[in-house]
Enzyme design. Structure first.
Site, mmCIF file in Angstrom:
data_model
loop_
_atom_site.group_PDB
_atom_site.id
_atom_site.type_symbol
_atom_site.label_atom_id
_atom_site.label_comp_id
_atom_site.label_asym_id
_atom_site.label_seq_id
_atom_site.Cartn_x
_atom_site.Cartn_y
_atom_site.Cartn_z
ATOM 1 N N SER A 1 43.280 35.149 32.275
ATOM 2 C CA SER A 1 42.908 33.951 33.022
ATOM 3 C C SER A 1 44.017 33.184 32.811
ATOM 4 O O SER A 1 44.371 32.768 31.559
ATOM 5 C CB SER A 1 41.651 33.222 33.104
ATOM 6 O OG SER A 1 40.718 34.246 33.539
ATOM 7 N N HIS B 1 34.216 30.473 35.007
ATOM 8 C CA HIS B 1 34.062 31.579 34.519
ATOM 9 C C HIS B 1 32.828 30.993 33.419
ATOM 10 O O HIS B 1 31.776 31.776 33.243
ATOM 11 C CB HIS B 1 35.093 32.258 33.626
ATOM 12 C CG HIS B 1 36.163 32.864 34.555
ATOM 13 N ND1 HIS B 1 35.652 33.922 35.536
ATOM 14 C CD2 HIS B 1 37.173 32.656 34.915
ATOM 15 C CE1 HIS B 1 36.462 34.140 36.063
ATOM 16 N NE2 HIS B 1 37.687 33.595 35.789
#
Lengths: 453, 453, 453, 453
Positions: free
Chosen positions: C308, C384
């Protein structure tokens, strides 16, 4: 015919196909039977094979197939007879090709010979397939040929052509295996009901009980040319052990088990559906494919086995019993087997116990020793053993239905498929007529019979 | 090969296929080339044809096709050569069949002759098709044969076998017509880009402009054995008039019209995709089916026409101009056509006007009068006219692309499909080499040429 | 509008919808703007809510949506403003319901209050959805609202209604997860290209390299009301280890591995597509569903992790560096981080080595300690970690692209999804703002910072 | 429950869901009924609404729905009662919102009031839908509520919540119309047999006769959340005239006509299937959509009409006959209608002829004049006339089945759908209680009655 003619724009077509249509029409309406009909037939089919066929093949093929479909039984016979007789190989070309081969034999000359000796009927069949829905129409036409073969043995060459063309078209590479379940369209399911040949399906509830529970499976081969027609299908029960009787499998009200709990896949019925495809064999491929697919989908499955009828057994046994000189039956066995003559024997436990060893011994000999015209007298046995299965178990009174009692005194058997042994078993059976069997089955043989095997 | 071997349960298979596998493996790894390789090949393929093939046909076919796929170019050549040479007809059986026919000629004897003269290669091809993905592998193998044919003319009989077997399998009755549009999977669309043979597709934006707008259509034939492979496809533009140039059809930024407003369906590109299916013709069927389907879906469509290249024209014209004795060109025409030698002529309006009548007159003669080896020298023309279309219009500078200028001085033509006239036009063209053309085209012929037509 | 009017049979409809249509038409053609337009709007929408709407709801909804679609930007603003202002709750009914609740508070009275206080706009939205293609039209209308919100803050109540209605309709129970691969229709794939928000897809070849190889996967949620529109999608790489940089994953020419060989599923991009669905969250459900499905399909997968971006890091770090009083940076770290000011630092191995420990320490503090307005300053991290993932690894120079360097000095991170820990991690993060992190990450914190966590 | 627990990895989940699971489990196994059960319920559902629900909503929803499914009838009642009583609006928040609105009424304050007054039950329902197969489970739960409503009127608020939530989810824009035919999966077809409410389907042969012939059609609405469940379906016969009796339509052995030859589409049965969706109306949309689709597919169709039962007629007529003061029946009519008291009257042609005019006159008054509690006493009539159909014809002895004779003395009627008139008819009926009828029907009214209409 009417539909066709209104679909095409009448006037032009009339010009196109000319007198042809008129005569077909006469022929198919029955007004101009006999020689006229035959002539019209010849002309249309000739047109299909000719250059005209290149431009208008699809339309001409439809004309022929529609006219055939609408024809009476007699007209159909006439059509088939003429097709058979008038569309053989071109004799002049054949003579020339033979001559050329004599003068200078070569692969090329052989190829020319091959082309010249091909009956024109085969190209007729291939061109008829141009029509929409051509394949099912041709399969039905082959059915008509087969139905007439006994009375019209002269149709045999035409039947051979169908067989040859279908073997090419219905190559296993073009078949797709599809699961049949309760989500399958009714139009397909009603055919499963109709075609089931081993254990009759009594209606939609019975069908549902064979398809919907989690421990039941069914698979069929389909061909793209016959999209709604299963060609052959097999019904499978998932169980925890090899079953020894059919009735418990077919009971409507059962407690099903989860598929993941099953260790054994039982092929308890396999049925061909298309009479018109007689001689094109699918069953061999179907079983092996289903074994592979199930093994992949349900890794807990370790045993793949049939529960099969023994359709030739009662007849064979009757003959042996009638033949005092038969070496297949000992004296004490004969005595025990005499009790089979009481039609109610299977309801009498004492009789059953008396008959059991004798019947199983006879069955072992039937499979392992007896040969009629040099081969195993049981067609189902020939199929599975020829596929490379082994004879795993004899199931005494596995089928107490009237049909089961009549054809095999209730005997059923299990054939076991072990993919790794298939080729060797097949080899043994086909090459040396030796049936691979479990030791349990072999032990049923009296010592002297074993020696012969 | 590795995948295969690990998929099967190693030990047993080794026993099964025996030495065979070992030798194949040697052969396919190149360690045992030459006679050994050939021997292994012979053995595997023989096994496939034998009884062993009945039990394990699918597996053996996979072995052969996988080994072939992994082989080097030389090994492939060796394989194909051996297949061609060693799997012809059984000579003893053939001799016996010829003898029998001599003694007593009959349809049965002819049939036996036919069977005996069939090269065993054909059964090899049919059995190889048992393998999963067998059909695409065989189509690729045929491609290999065709690619070697010039250097290995001895492979011709094998090529003939492929052609014969494929003609049976790829019968029009087994093809399905599917629309190709912007909802088609990308895996199929990328093949449309790759195979487009007439007007190169420059990428996905170009493709989109040919599929997505409401006035564009594309159709392809598919075969169930090659599910992701369009066999042939045609691109169609829906318009309000017969177009006379290709560029406006292919412009990315157009204002599309509603499909219902269109009167004309223009087939502006038709491409075969599978080299391995050379000789199996689909185009004829495709165009007629698309005409029927479009007519049904869009009743406003009244005109079905192509916009086609003329690939043989420039070459033919050069030859005529070089031949002072040619009767196809008059003196004034020759003078006008000399201006074609300036590569920039098409940008010069005056030159264009001077050239136009001469070029169109020459084109009319090219189509209506000129014949090379007895036939129309234009392959695209032979295709459409052989399908029964008529030559509707000559389009001066219809294609100004470098390729268009090079092959036909920019000339394009429209072939018109009128379903009702197709058979007559086809007949005329094939039987008498007469091209049916519109009066507009015929008027381009000088009077004396008309007389000859 | 035209299409609609010609589809309906003009005369009758005119009678039906009466003056309404006329005024709409005036309004939508711009001839009767201003008060007239607003009146027509009010009338049509009122009709839709009235009894007339029961009989002709589908047609009226189409009228409104078509008119809206064809309207100019100003007209749309006017429409939305009027809808917002004139279709609030019925004030009289609301007053009565409040009064009734005061007199006798009860669940029934609360329910009546609830019904009376619902703005009529919501029923307008529900009724507009009766039209074919209503859902996509409403999603686009919400986009228009969002785009105007800054300039027209008065539209907020309407936006709230959209959010409320969409939350009900786009309930996760109605979403279907579908794989996106190279067999997906191009019409869907082009949206993947367009909507990819994290690592731009450079065209169809790039797309193919993310979908077609055996070690790549992509999944999207679809809703039946928007059949061709992926709502959110995630791109996955199957690997043998947790990757620490994005470039190798996106290289076009890679040697892919077999899916069965992979141990790790890497979620390297997740993108929302529908602006109009802002506030309806799917990502949480998507990742968990994909983890479950992949785990089932590929049992060898044991690690589910993201790769990410860290979009808020560079900005935060700049602020800390600028703030001499910041406790997040030590003196030696400040010195090392000064080298970041050379834009070419990432090409200089020595600079990289000097920067690495300082940057990673700062990053650890960014995630574990730093809070802005009481929350983690990183939006991707909030997503997340709020989903219950844990921070597994900091990847120095994981993204060397200009964007990566600009937003996070090249830093990427891996978030790890362990289904069993998700709820606890989520709880910790949401309830106590504590980030669960691997010991490797935690070790990057200086001792005194650890104490604060 | 067991499946669920083994699917999740036991240990961790125990930690996760904590005591919760234990108590649910106690509750659902019946060991800890009463207050414990209710507590566990409260806790689980609270968890679903809480932050925990964000992370593990899908799992918690499954827990609740599975536990509910496995519960006994009493436990279900307890669950529903608790859900209804304990998950109303938050009273504190509601009081505050009312106060705020009093102080400063505004759209924002109204919106806050709306949010505060929403019973928390609705969010419970929306969150339960997160579970796989959540929608069908919720539809069944609503069935349970409806079945208890008479005995537990306190469940009414919960029923209202279901109705409100389902009205949003089952918006017509999310329904898809699908044809039901003989190619539909058996799993769907068996539901057509089960749910047919008007003319019982006697089994698969009867079903086939309603679906397979070329002049029969059936259509159903489906919702993506209930993929195998038709929500409502209509059976259609294609005919050459408006039929006046049901029996000929249902005869198994008919000669069907080609669909293209039909001028009339007869809706002879329309059935809702999901009790749990009571109050969400589909029929109105279904008929109009089917009319549109059929009109498009078969342009020869010009008449769209029902053949409908009149379920309230016999009861109404009995009351009028018993009421000497009734103005609906004249003396001579009363005399004629007395013959209805002979149960065999319909087999006696003379009786039939005597009864016919009186019965039809009474029927005309039933539809056009009589009102009970201010409305037409016939539910089927209210449905079709409320949809905007007109009363086209009265069919004397259209249904001679026992049920038909019992409910309406055999009377059936045709309602005609003319799309263009639907809104006006609907308006007349709903607004003024006026039934639009053909002149043929109106003529059946005695003069004095006409005046009243």
């Amino acid at each position: 015919m009417k539909t066709l003619l209104t679909n095409l724009s009448g006037r032009k077509v009339a010009t196109l196909v000319g007198d042809l249509l008129e005569t077909i029409s006469l022929w198919s309406t029955g007004k101009g039977r006999g020689p006229v009909g035959a002539d019209a037939l010849l002309e249309t089919v000739e047109a299909l094979l000719s250059r005209r066929g290149e431009a208008s093949g699809v339309m001409l093929a439809r004309l022929v197939l529609d006219a055939y479909e609408d024809a009476s039984a007699e007209e159909k016979t006439l059509f088939l007879r003429t097709l058979c007789e008038s569309f053989g190989a071109d004799e002049t070309a054949l003579a020339a090709a033979i001559e050329a081969f004599h003068v200078a034999p070569s692969p090329q000359a052989a190829a020319r010979l091959n082309a010249a000796s091909e009956p024109r009927r085969r190209e007729v069949l291939r061109r008829l397939n141009l029509a929409p829905e051509g394949t099912p129409a041709l399969v039905r036409m082959r059915e008509d040929v087969l139905a007439r073969l006994r009375e019209e043995p002269g149709l045999k060459p035409l039947d051979d052509d169908f067989a040859q063309v279908f073997a090419s078209w219905f190559n296993r590479g073009f078949l797709t295996l599809r699961p049949i379940d309760w989500h399958t369209p009714a139009a397909v399911l009603e055919k499963i009901i109709r075609y089931e040949a081993v254990h009759v399906i009594e209606g939609w509830d019975d069908l549902r009980s064979r398809l919907a529970p989690p421990d039941r499976r069914c698979f069929a081969f389909f061909h793209p040319g016959l999209p709604d027609e299963p060609l052959i299908f097999v019904e499978v029960a998932l169980t925890r052990a090899i079953p020894d009787a059919i009735a418990p499998l077919l009971v409507l009200a059962r407690d099903p088990i989860a598929a993941e709990e099953a260790t054994t896949a039982v092929f308890y019925s396999i049925s061909n559906t298309q009479k018109g495809l007689a001689g094109v064999s699918f069953g061999n491929f179907l079983i092996k494919q289903v074994v592979e697919d199930l093994r992949h989908a349900l890794p807990n499955l370790t045993t793949f086995v049939t529960l099969s009828p023994v359709p030739g057994f009662a007849k064979w046994l009757a003959k042996e019993r009638a033949d005092a000189a038969s070496t297949h039956l000992g004296a004490s066995e004969r005595t025990a087997l005499d009790r089979l003559d009481d039609p109610e024997w299977h309801r009498d436990p004492a009789a059953c116990e008396a008959i059991r060893p004798a019947l199983l011994a006879a069955a072992a000999r039937y499979f392992l020793v007896a040969r009629v015209d040099g081969r195993l007298p049981d067609p189902v046995g020939r199929f599975h053993l020829g596929n490379g299965a082994r004879l795993e178990r004899l199931d005494f009174l596995g089928d107490r239905s009237p049909q089961g009692l009549a054809q095999s005194h209730g005997l059923m058997v299990n054939y076991l498929y072990v993919l790794e042994d298939i080729e060797r078993n097949h080899e043994e059976f086909v090459e040396r007529s030796v049936v691979t069997a479990s030791s349990e089955v072999r032990k049923r043989l009296p010592r002297e019979a074993v020696a012969k095997v």
